[in-house]
Design a protein around this motif. Structure first.
Motif, short mmCIF file in Angstrom:
data_model
loop_
_atom_site.label_atom_id
_atom_site.label_comp_id
_atom_site.label_asym_id
_atom_site.label_seq_id
_atom_site.Cartn_x
_atom_site.Cartn_y
_atom_site.Cartn_z
N ARG A 21 1.89 -14.94 49.69
CA ARG A 21 1.28 -13.88 50.52
C ARG A 21 -0.24 -13.85 50.35
O ARG A 21 -0.98 -13.74 51.34
CB ARG A 21 1.87 -12.53 50.13
N ASP A 22 -0.72 -13.95 49.13
CA ASP A 22 -2.16 -13.88 48.87
C ASP A 22 -2.89 -15.05 49.53
O ASP A 22 -4.00 -14.88 50.07
CB ASP A 22 -2.43 -13.86 47.37
N ILE A 23 -2.29 -16.23 49.48
CA ILE A 23 -2.89 -17.39 50.15
C ILE A 23 -2.99 -17.14 51.66
O ILE A 23 -4.03 -17.37 52.28
CB ILE A 23 -2.07 -18.67 49.87
N LEU A 24 -1.90 -16.64 52.24
CA LEU A 24 -1.90 -16.38 53.69
C LEU A 24 -2.91 -15.30 54.05
O LEU A 24 -3.62 -15.42 55.06
CB LEU A 24 -0.49 -15.95 54.12
N HIS A 25 -3.00 -14.25 53.24
CA HIS A 25 -3.97 -13.18 53.53
C HIS A 25 -5.40 -13.71 53.53
O HIS A 25 -6.21 -13.33 54.38
CB HIS A 25 -3.82 -12.06 52.50
N ASN A 26 -5.71 -14.58 52.57
CA ASN A 26 -7.07 -15.13 52.50
C ASN A 26 -7.40 -15.96 53.74
O ASN A 26 -8.50 -15.85 54.32
CB ASN A 26 -7.23 -15.99 51.24
N VAL A 27 -6.45 -16.80 54.16
CA VAL A 27 -6.69 -17.63 55.34
C VAL A 27 -6.75 -16.78 56.60
O VAL A 27 -7.63 -16.97 57.46
CB VAL A 27 -5.58 -18.70 55.46
N ILE A 28 -5.83 -15.82 56.73
CA ILE A 28 -5.80 -14.96 57.91
C ILE A 28 -7.07 -14.12 58.01
O ILE A 28 -7.60 -13.91 59.11
CB ILE A 28 -4.55 -14.06 57.89
N GLU A 29 -7.58 -13.66 56.88
CA GLU A 29 -8.82 -12.87 56.89
C GLU A 29 -9.97 -13.68 57.48
O GLU A 29 -10.74 -13.19 58.31
CB GLU A 29 -9.17 -12.42 55.47
N LYS A 30 -10.09 -14.94 57.07
CA LYS A 30 -11.16 -15.80 57.62
C LYS A 30 -10.95 -16.02 59.11
O LYS A 30 -11.90 -16.00 59.90
CB LYS A 30 -11.18 -17.13 56.88
N MET A 31 -9.69 -16.25 59.51
CA MET A 31 -9.39 -16.47 60.93
C MET A 31 -9.70 -15.22 61.76
O MET A 31 -10.25 -15.32 62.87
CB MET A 31 -7.92 -16.85 61.09
N ILE A 32 -9.36 -14.05 61.22
CA ILE A 32 -9.64 -12.80 61.95
C ILE A 32 -11.14 -12.59 62.12
O ILE A 32 -11.62 -12.22 63.19
CB ILE A 32 -9.00 -11.60 61.21
N GLU A 33 -11.90 -12.84 61.06
CA GLU A 33 -13.35 -12.67 61.13
C GLU A 33 -13.96 -13.62 62.17
O GLU A 33 -14.83 -13.23 62.95
CB GLU A 33 -13.97 -12.93 59.75
N GLU A 34 -13.48 -14.88 62.19
CA GLU A 34 -13.97 -15.83 63.19
C GLU A 34 -13.57 -15.39 64.60
O GLU A 34 -14.35 -15.48 65.55
CB GLU A 34 -13.41 -17.22 62.90
N LYS A 35 -12.37 -14.89 64.74
CA LYS A 35 -11.87 -14.45 66.05
C LYS A 35 -12.70 -13.28 66.58
O LYS A 35 -13.06 -13.25 67.76
CB LYS A 35 -10.40 -14.04 65.92
N LEU A 36 -13.00 -12.30 65.71
CA LEU A 36 -13.74 -11.13 66.15
C LEU A 36 -15.19 -11.46 66.50
O LEU A 36 -15.83 -10.73 67.27
CB LEU A 36 -13.70 -10.06 65.05
N GLN A 37 -15.72 -12.56 65.94
CA GLN A 37 -17.10 -12.95 66.22
C GLN A 37 -17.22 -13.75 67.51
O GLN A 37 -18.29 -13.79 68.13
CB GLN A 37 -17.66 -13.77 65.06
N LYS A 38 -16.11 -14.37 67.94
CA LYS A 38 -16.15 -15.18 69.16
C LYS A 38 -16.05 -14.32 70.40
O LYS A 38 -15.54 -13.20 70.37
CB LYS A 38 -14.98 -16.19 69.15
N GLN A 39 -16.55 -14.86 71.51
CA GLN A 39 -16.41 -14.17 72.78
C GLN A 39 -14.98 -14.30 73.28
O GLN A 39 -14.27 -15.25 72.96
CB GLN A 39 -17.38 -14.77 73.82
N TRP A 40 -14.58 -13.32 74.09
CA TRP A 40 -13.22 -13.33 74.63
C TRP A 40 -13.01 -14.57 75.48
O TRP A 40 -13.84 -14.91 76.34
CB TRP A 40 -13.00 -12.07 75.47
N ASN A 41 -11.91 -15.28 75.27
CA ASN A 41 -11.66 -16.55 75.98
C ASN A 41 -10.71 -16.40 77.16
O ASN A 41 -10.23 -17.38 77.71
CB ASN A 41 -11.10 -17.59 75.00
N GLY A 42 -10.43 -15.16 77.54
CA GLY A 42 -9.57 -14.93 78.70
C GLY A 42 -8.10 -14.82 78.37
O GLY A 42 -7.29 -14.56 79.26
N TYR A 43 -7.73 -14.98 77.10
CA TYR A 43 -6.32 -14.89 76.69
C TYR A 43 -6.12 -13.66 75.82
O TYR A 43 -6.83 -13.46 74.83
CB TYR A 43 -5.90 -16.14 75.91
N ASN A 44 -5.19 -12.81 76.20
CA ASN A 44 -4.85 -11.64 75.40
C ASN A 44 -3.68 -11.97 74.48
O ASN A 44 -2.59 -12.28 74.97
CB ASN A 44 -4.47 -10.47 76.31
N ASP A 45 -3.91 -11.90 73.16
CA ASP A 45 -2.83 -12.11 72.21
C ASP A 45 -2.36 -10.77 71.66
O ASP A 45 -2.86 -9.71 72.07
CB ASP A 45 -3.28 -13.05 71.09
#
Length: 498
Positions: free
Chosen positions: A240-264
């Protein structure tokens, strides 16, 4: 008699005495263990506790449950009846079978019972998940998540979902050897959860690593709640801790990017939370992400594997399903090979596949991925003439109820027609004769999405591929933690020739 013989006799007598002492100690310990749970019955109720065994001190019947799988519950149900007591994963448990009994439990949420996952599951998933929420918090979280599982959201997900499935099926058909279907569908559903629901992209190597890490998490969700090195609980927490660390980085990158037209799903969740004036912390997002993967991963992979196995064992059902796809103008386009494809699907097109819908329902009846659900008893109540005492755990059995419900004709047979309009056996038996996704306020919020995933995979496979078993006999099925084939289901996939 010489000294040597006397010594041997003395040693033998000592050994026998020691063995008898150990046997006596074990017998006394087991009697005290049984008495310890007998005195917890509700003294205000005249009803007896259900019949059953509490097993050995501390471990109860956990080891028997893990090793025997479905036979554990079958043999005890035959011996003690539809309501019996046992001791699993550190807790006293009353196991319950039957539509009417299940109805009382599921409709008694917040009054008679409250949700209760095993302690190991609660620790690993975390306190901010829907599974671990109760009362008003559960209602609020469910309302927010409902937007991510709406028909509007499904229409958004479906093109990307079909593309992910199409690519995976192409890999299966291109593999010269056999495919372990259960391993392959777990990799597929993990990719669906990450790419379709979370909208997160990662290289294939990282995706494979994360998939194996997540599998370590799910493999240890139902473990003894003992936090020591190399314990199942510790392995699950580390994953779980490994996944949380990776997901946190992915979320931060996602929130910094512009919307790509896909709603997840994240987009729908964040928008819904904002509309309801609820702030979501990064920790909540990480736990929600793992829970979304959990909801879409093992159970959907289990059902997908069971679907492929049952279509292998019942070619007439596969042929009828394939004929429905072709007659509904959804047949293949393109040539044999990678361009031999199913047209883009919509929810409306999927809804036209009525027989395939019956097939999926029958798969979920015969092999429900999760065998049951746990609840904690808030108030002593009665089932089948026994008291279900306050403070105990109660587990309702989905699989046993499907197997024993009198409404089903020949319940041991795979028969999709039982869900057709002419028979519709499940409806005639009442809503709790068919509960692959639970029910009541705790019914699976993602059940419709799971069926869309399974049906899309089935349509893609039936339209574009043929498959045959690589082994002489079908595998034996295991039920813990979800239904899956022992040692995998090995299958050869090839593109269909028209």
């Amino acid at each position: 008699m010489n000294l040597f013989e006397l010594g041997n006799l003395s040693f033998l007598a000592t050994a026998v005495a020691s063995i008898l002492s150990v046997v006596l100690l074990v017998a006394i310990s087991q009697q005290l263990w049984t008495l310890r749970w007998s005195v917890t019955r509700d003294k205000d109720s005249d009803l007896p506790l259900p019949k059953g065994s509490m097993g050995w001190p501390v471990v109860g019947e956990t080891l028997d449950w893990l090793f025997q799988g479905s036979n554990f519950h079958v043999t005890r149900r035959e011996k003690y009846g539809s309501v019996f007591k046992t001791h699993l994963l550190g807790k006293p448990v009353i196991r319950v079978t039957g539509a009417e009994n299940i109805r009382k439990i599921l409709m008694g949420e917040h009054s008679l019972v409250c949700t209760q996952w095993p302690q190991s599951t609660r620790i690993i998933l975390g306190p901010h998940t829907l599974a671990n929420s109760v009362g008003e918090l559960h209602k609020r979280k469910r309302k927010i998540l409902a937007h991510a599982f709406s028909h509007v959201a499904f229409e958004t997900y479906l093109p990307r979902l079909q593309d992910v499935i199409k690519r995976e099926v192409a890999k299966w058909c291109s593999e010269p050897g056999s495919i372990d279907v259960y391993a392959a569908t777990k990799a597929l559903t993990f990719r669906i959860a990450v790419q379709v629901l979370l909208g997160l992209d990662a290289p294939d190597a990282q995706m494979d690593y994360l998939s194996k890490t997540f599998e370590q998490l799910t493999d240890n969700l139902f473990s003894l709640p003992i936090d020591v090195s190399f314990s199942g609980l510790r392995k699950g927490m580390n994953a779980r801790d490994i996944l949380h660390n990776v997901i946190e980085k992915m979320i931060e990158e996602k929130l910094q990017k512009q919307w790509n037209g896909y709603n997840d799903a994240f987009d729908y969740i964040l928008r819904s939370a904002k509309e309801n004036h609820n702030d979501i912390t990064l920790q909540e997002l990480k736990e929600t992400a793992v829970e979304l993967i959990f909801a879409a991963h093992a159970t959907t992979a289990s059902a997908s594997t069971s679907l492929i196995l049952l279509l292998l064992l019942h070619p007439s059902v596969a042929q009828k399903s394939r004929g429905e796809i072709e007659s509904s103008e959804l047949g293949h386009t393109g040539k044999v090979g990678p361009s031999y494809q199913l047209p883009h699907l919509t929810l409306e097109k999927l809804s036209r596949m009525r027989y395939l819908d019956c097939v999926v329902k029958e798969v979920l009846r015969l092999f429900p991925p999760v065998s049951g659900g746990y609840r904690t008893v808030l108030k002593t109540f009665e089932l089948d003439g026994f008291q279900i005492p306050k403070g105990w755990s109660v587990m309702y059995s989905i699989r046993d109820t499907h197997e024993t419900a009198p409404v089903y004709q020949c319940p041991e047979q795979f028969d999709p027609e039982r869900f057709g309009p002419e028979r519709d056996e499940a409806s005639r038996g009442g809503r709790f004769s068919y509960v692959p996704f639970g029910g009541g306020v705790r019914g699976c919020v993602g059940k419709e999405l799971a069926q869309v995933i399974i049906k899309t995979l089935a349509a893609e496979l039936l339209a574009t591929a043929d498959w045959r078993m690589a082994t002489k006999k079908p595998p034996r099925m295991q039920t813990v933690p979800v239904v899956h084939p022992v040692n995998g289901l090995h299958v050869h996939f090839n593109y269909r020739h028209p």
